[in-house]
Design a protein around this motif. Structure first.
Motif, PDB file in Angstrom:
ATOM      1  N   HIS A 151       9.728   5.330   1.542  1.00 58.01           N
ATOM      2  CA  HIS A 151      10.957   4.923   0.665  1.00 58.01           C
ATOM      3  C   HIS A 151      12.420   5.558   1.455  1.00 58.01           C
ATOM      4  O   HIS A 151      12.129   6.284   2.471  1.00 58.01           O
ATOM      5  CB  HIS A 151      10.865   5.374  -0.840  1.00 58.01           C
ATOM      6  CG  HIS A 151      10.685   6.900  -0.836  1.00 58.01           C
ATOM      7  ND1 HIS A 151      11.573   7.935  -0.375  1.00 58.01           N
ATOM      8  CD2 HIS A 151       9.444   7.773  -0.797  1.00 58.01           C
ATOM      9  CE1 HIS A 151      11.245   9.092  -0.463  1.00 58.01           C
ATOM     10  NE2 HIS A 151      10.115   9.138  -0.789  1.00 58.01           N
ATOM     11  N   GLY A 152      13.263   5.046   0.879  1.00 55.52           N
ATOM     12  CA  GLY A 152      14.570   5.581   1.398  1.00 55.52           C
ATOM     13  C   GLY A 152      15.136   6.702   0.837  1.00 55.52           C
ATOM     14  O   GLY A 152      14.334   7.442   0.079  1.00 55.52           O
ATOM     15  N   GLY A 169       0.794  -1.188  -0.064  1.00 55.72           N
ATOM     16  CA  GLY A 169       0.166  -0.141   0.105  1.00 55.72           C
ATOM     17  C   GLY A 169       0.813   1.225   0.076  1.00 55.72           C
ATOM     18  O   GLY A 169       0.604   2.326  -0.923  1.00 55.72           O
ATOM     19  N   ASN A 170       2.023   1.170   0.814  1.00 59.00           N
ATOM     20  CA  ASN A 170       2.835   2.214   0.758  1.00 59.00           C
ATOM     21  C   ASN A 170       3.630   2.487  -0.721  1.00 59.00           C
ATOM     22  O   ASN A 170       3.869   3.521  -1.053  1.00 59.00           O
ATOM     23  CB  ASN A 170       4.206   2.008   1.739  1.00 59.00           C
ATOM     24  CG  ASN A 170       3.520   1.957   3.032  1.00 59.00           C
ATOM     25  OD1 ASN A 170       3.955   0.962   3.730  1.00 59.00           O
ATOM     26  ND2 ASN A 170       2.675   2.910   3.735  1.00 59.00           N
ATOM     27  N   PHE A 171       3.656   1.410  -1.250  1.00 60.70           N
ATOM     28  CA  PHE A 171       4.253   1.287  -2.731  1.00 60.70           C
ATOM     29  C   PHE A 171       3.499   2.152  -3.345  1.00 60.70           C
ATOM     30  O   PHE A 171       3.872   3.091  -4.290  1.00 60.70           O
ATOM     31  CB  PHE A 171       4.644  -0.123  -3.345  1.00 60.70           C
ATOM     32  CG  PHE A 171       4.757  -0.123  -4.633  1.00 60.70           C
ATOM     33  CD1 PHE A 171       5.965   0.153  -5.177  1.00 60.70           C
ATOM     34  CD2 PHE A 171       3.874  -0.792  -5.739  1.00 60.70           C
ATOM     35  CE1 PHE A 171       6.350   0.067  -6.601  1.00 60.70           C
ATOM     36  CE2 PHE A 171       3.934  -0.975  -6.873  1.00 60.70           C
ATOM     37  CZ  PHE A 171       5.110  -0.529  -7.341  1.00 60.70           C
ATOM     38  N   HIS A 226      15.466   4.355  -2.644  1.00 62.76           N
ATOM     39  CA  HIS A 226      15.370   3.133  -2.096  1.00 62.76           C
ATOM     40  C   HIS A 226      13.949   2.503  -1.880  1.00 62.76           C
ATOM     41  O   HIS A 226      13.239   3.269  -1.298  1.00 62.76           O
ATOM     42  CB  HIS A 226      16.069   2.935  -0.739  1.00 62.76           C
ATOM     43  CG  HIS A 226      17.498   2.787  -0.700  1.00 62.76           C
ATOM     44  ND1 HIS A 226      18.168   1.765  -1.032  1.00 62.76           N
ATOM     45  CD2 HIS A 226      18.736   3.602  -0.412  1.00 62.76           C
ATOM     46  CE1 HIS A 226      19.530   1.638  -0.949  1.00 62.76           C
ATOM     47  NE2 HIS A 226      19.757   2.800  -0.575  1.00 62.76           N
ATOM     48  N   PRO A 227      13.583   1.495  -2.249  1.00 62.69           N
ATOM     49  CA  PRO A 227      12.301   0.796  -2.278  1.00 62.69           C
ATOM     50  C   PRO A 227      12.373   0.136  -0.904  1.00 62.69           C
ATOM     51  O   PRO A 227      12.154  -1.040  -0.721  1.00 62.69           O
ATOM     52  CB  PRO A 227      12.167  -0.334  -3.355  1.00 62.69           C
ATOM     53  CG  PRO A 227      13.675  -0.590  -3.480  1.00 62.69           C
ATOM     54  CD  PRO A 227      14.252   0.475  -3.348  1.00 62.69           C
ATOM     55  N   THR A 228      12.380   0.829   0.157  1.00 62.47           N
ATOM     56  CA  THR A 228      12.353   0.322   1.630  1.00 62.47           C
ATOM     57  C   THR A 228      11.132  -0.415   1.895  1.00 62.47           C
ATOM     58  O   THR A 228      11.192  -1.288   2.663  1.00 62.47           O
ATOM     59  CB  THR A 228      12.760   1.406   2.673  1.00 62.47           C
ATOM     60  OG1 THR A 228      12.035   2.561   2.407  1.00 62.47           O
ATOM     61  CG2 THR A 228      14.094   1.715   2.490  1.00 62.47           C
ATOM     62  N   PHE A 229      10.150   0.073   1.122  1.00 62.48           N
ATOM     63  CA  PHE A 229       8.792  -0.952   1.423  1.00 62.48           C
ATOM     64  C   PHE A 229       9.131  -2.437   1.104  1.00 62.48           C
ATOM     65  O   PHE A 229       8.528  -3.221   1.854  1.00 62.48           O
ATOM     66  CB  PHE A 229       7.613  -0.284   0.604  1.00 62.48           C
ATOM     67  CG  PHE A 229       7.635  -0.675  -0.801  1.00 62.48           C
ATOM     68  CD1 PHE A 229       6.783  -1.889  -1.175  1.00 62.48           C
ATOM     69  CD2 PHE A 229       8.338  -0.266  -1.991  1.00 62.48           C
ATOM     70  CE1 PHE A 229       6.952  -2.444  -2.522  1.00 62.48           C
ATOM     71  CE2 PHE A 229       8.578  -0.654  -3.068  1.00 62.48           C
ATOM     72  CZ  PHE A 229       7.656  -1.838  -3.370  1.00 62.48           C
ATOM     73  N   LEU A 230       9.766  -2.611  -0.200  1.00 59.93           N
ATOM     74  CA  LEU A 230      10.041  -3.785  -0.541  1.00 59.93           C
ATOM     75  C   LEU A 230      10.804  -4.587   0.552  1.00 59.93           C
ATOM     76  O   LEU A 230      10.773  -5.733   0.571  1.00 59.93           O
ATOM     77  CB  LEU A 230      10.661  -3.689  -2.006  1.00 59.93           C
ATOM     78  CG  LEU A 230      11.006  -5.133  -2.382  1.00 59.93           C
ATOM     79  CD1 LEU A 230       9.623  -5.877  -2.839  1.00 59.93           C
ATOM     80  CD2 LEU A 230      11.674  -4.711  -3.886  1.00 59.93           C
ATOM     81  N   TYR A 231      12.095  -3.912   1.083  1.00 57.66           N
ATOM     82  CA  TYR A 231      13.145  -4.337   1.803  1.00 57.66           C
ATOM     83  C   TYR A 231      12.127  -5.121   2.941  1.00 57.66           C
ATOM     84  O   TYR A 231      12.396  -6.250   3.396  1.00 57.66           O
ATOM     85  CB  TYR A 231      14.122  -3.574   2.267  1.00 57.66           C
ATOM     86  CG  TYR A 231      14.841  -2.825   1.189  1.00 57.66           C
ATOM     87  CD1 TYR A 231      15.073  -3.398   0.215  1.00 57.66           C
ATOM     88  CD2 TYR A 231      15.574  -1.796   1.632  1.00 57.66           C
ATOM     89  CE1 TYR A 231      15.677  -2.614  -0.940  1.00 57.66           C
ATOM     90  CE2 TYR A 231      16.353  -0.968   0.556  1.00 57.66           C
ATOM     91  CZ  TYR A 231      16.387  -1.731  -0.742  1.00 57.66           C
ATOM     92  OH  TYR A 231      17.011  -1.155  -1.524  1.00 57.66           O
ATOM     93  N   GLU A 232      11.457  -4.248   3.686  1.00 50.11           N
ATOM     94  CA  GLU A 232      10.649  -4.682   4.851  1.00 50.11           C
ATOM     95  C   GLU A 232       9.598  -5.851   4.335  1.00 50.11           C
ATOM     96  O   GLU A 232       9.511  -6.696   5.259  1.00 50.11           O
ATOM     97  CB  GLU A 232       9.973  -3.645   5.529  1.00 50.11           C
ATOM     98  CG  GLU A 232       9.376  -3.791   6.821  1.00 50.11           C
ATOM     99  CD  GLU A 232       8.828  -2.648   7.528  1.00 50.11           C
ATOM    100  OE1 GLU A 232       7.791  -2.853   8.102  1.00 50.11           O
ATOM    101  OE2 GLU A 232       9.210  -1.465   7.375  1.00 50.11           O
ATOM    102  N   SER A 233       9.032  -5.653   3.339  1.00 50.26           N
ATOM    103  CA  SER A 233       7.913  -6.726   2.825  1.00 50.26           C
ATOM    104  C   SER A 233       8.657  -8.075   2.732  1.00 50.26           C
ATOM    105  O   SER A 233       7.986  -9.183   3.202  1.00 50.26           O
ATOM    106  CB  SER A 233       7.136  -6.160   1.477  1.00 50.26           C
ATOM    107  OG  SER A 233       6.332  -7.215   1.083  1.00 50.26           O
ATOM    108  N   LEU A 234       9.799  -8.046   2.098  1.00 48.52           N
ATOM    109  CA  LEU A 234      10.589  -9.343   1.992  1.00 48.52           C
ATOM    110  C   LEU A 234      10.843 -10.090   3.339  1.00 48.52           C
ATOM    111  O   LEU A 234      10.865 -11.196   3.202  1.00 48.52           O
ATOM    112  CB  LEU A 234      11.806  -9.217   1.031  1.00 48.52           C
ATOM    113  CG  LEU A 234      11.199  -8.890  -0.438  1.00 48.52           C
ATOM    114  CD1 LEU A 234      12.573  -8.664  -1.355  1.00 48.52           C
ATOM    115  CD2 LEU A 234      10.413  -9.994  -1.121  1.00 48.52           C
TER     116      LEU A 234
END
Length: 270
Positions: A147-148, A139-141, A177-185
């Motif tokens: 993001h970073g 949702g943040n994406f 930085h796609p920090t949403f993705l880092y945390e999601s993974l």
């Protein structure tokens, strides 16, 4: 070429005066899948299949409210001058730590009223909570938030990311930085770990404490990359402080419950 990149539409559907945002749909999807996972496991653990339906009916609105209040409280300098924005949850701006605090308190009260072990309840719920968090980050994406710092397109391409993620990370003329993705993974990996630990038959409460530690470790490091952190002071990020606090509390509870005999029952015991 990069100047023509258009972000994904935040609006999923418009029905007359009603606007449905992807942000809300994705968070709702995470909640529903988490509920499905918890209901399946609760029946195996001897609880009524309605137990988690009942608790979620209370916990979800409480979590949304507490998440928003938590966020607004730490961004009060903005909201005191824009009171009309306080309820605009669809624009983003909810804090997961606020949601978790509200949810845990709801679970504590619910378990007491139903005569169910709180630790049994949250052990079952732990993978579901983390699954909801993993999905919710998308949702943040869609909102291009959480993001970073600035990076190059080449850096994002080196991560082997699909174009739709790379393009969505192009915000106001720069890539981030796609920090949403880092945390999601990290959270998806945590779901696998927690589901695997069910078979290890840990002492009651320890699956939930593992969740607290796992999530907090990942959040601490990801938060350090973000540019939109809620700040306690000029140098202290609230989410990092909370993460360290939760790790410490989880470890202390783990040791105390083992030594005091409060954790004699095991996860697979009814």
């Amino acid at each position: 070429m990069e100047q023509s990149i258009q972000p994904l539409d935040r609006v999923a559907l418009e029905l007359g005066p009603i606007t449905i945002y992807w942000y809300g749909l994705i968070i709702g999807l995470g909640a529903m899948l988490g509920l499905w996972l918890a209901v399946r496991e609760s029946e195996r653990r001897g609880l009524s299949k309605d137990t988690f339906v009942d608790v979620v009916m209370i916990a979800v609105p409480v979590a949304i409210l507490s998440a928003r209040l938590y966020y607004v409280a730490f961004e009060w300098d903005f909201y005191k001058d824009n009171p009309g924005k306080i309820l605009a949850v669809w624009e983003g701006g909810i804090a997961i730590h606020g949601a978790l605090i509200g949810s845990f308190l709801t679970g504590l009260i619910f378990s007491k009223k139903r005569g169910i072990s709180f630790w049994k309840l949250v052990d079952i719920a732990a993978p579901s909570i983390l699954l909801g968090q993993a999905i919710g980050r998308w949702g943040n994406f869609m909102n291009q938030e959480a993001h970073g710092g600035e990076v190059t397109r080449g850096f994002l391409e080196s991560l082997m990311l699909p174009d739709f993620i790379i393009n969505q990370m192009y915000i106001d003329g720069a890539y981030y930085h796609p920090t949403f993705l880092y945390e999601s993974l990290w959270n998806f990996l945590g779901v696998i770990v927690l589901l695997s630990l069910r078979r290890v038959n840990l002492h009651r409460g320890e699956l939930f404490l593992t969740y607290l530690i796992w999530y907090s470790v990942g959040r601490f490091f990801v938060e350090g990359l973000r540019t939109d952190s809620l700040m306690l002071t000029e140098s202290l990020r609230i989410a990092q402080v909370m993460s360290l606090l939760w790790i410490a509390v989880a470890v202390v509870l783990w040791v105390y419950r083992r030594k005091s005999g409060l954790a004699e029952k095991r996860y697979l015991e009814s």
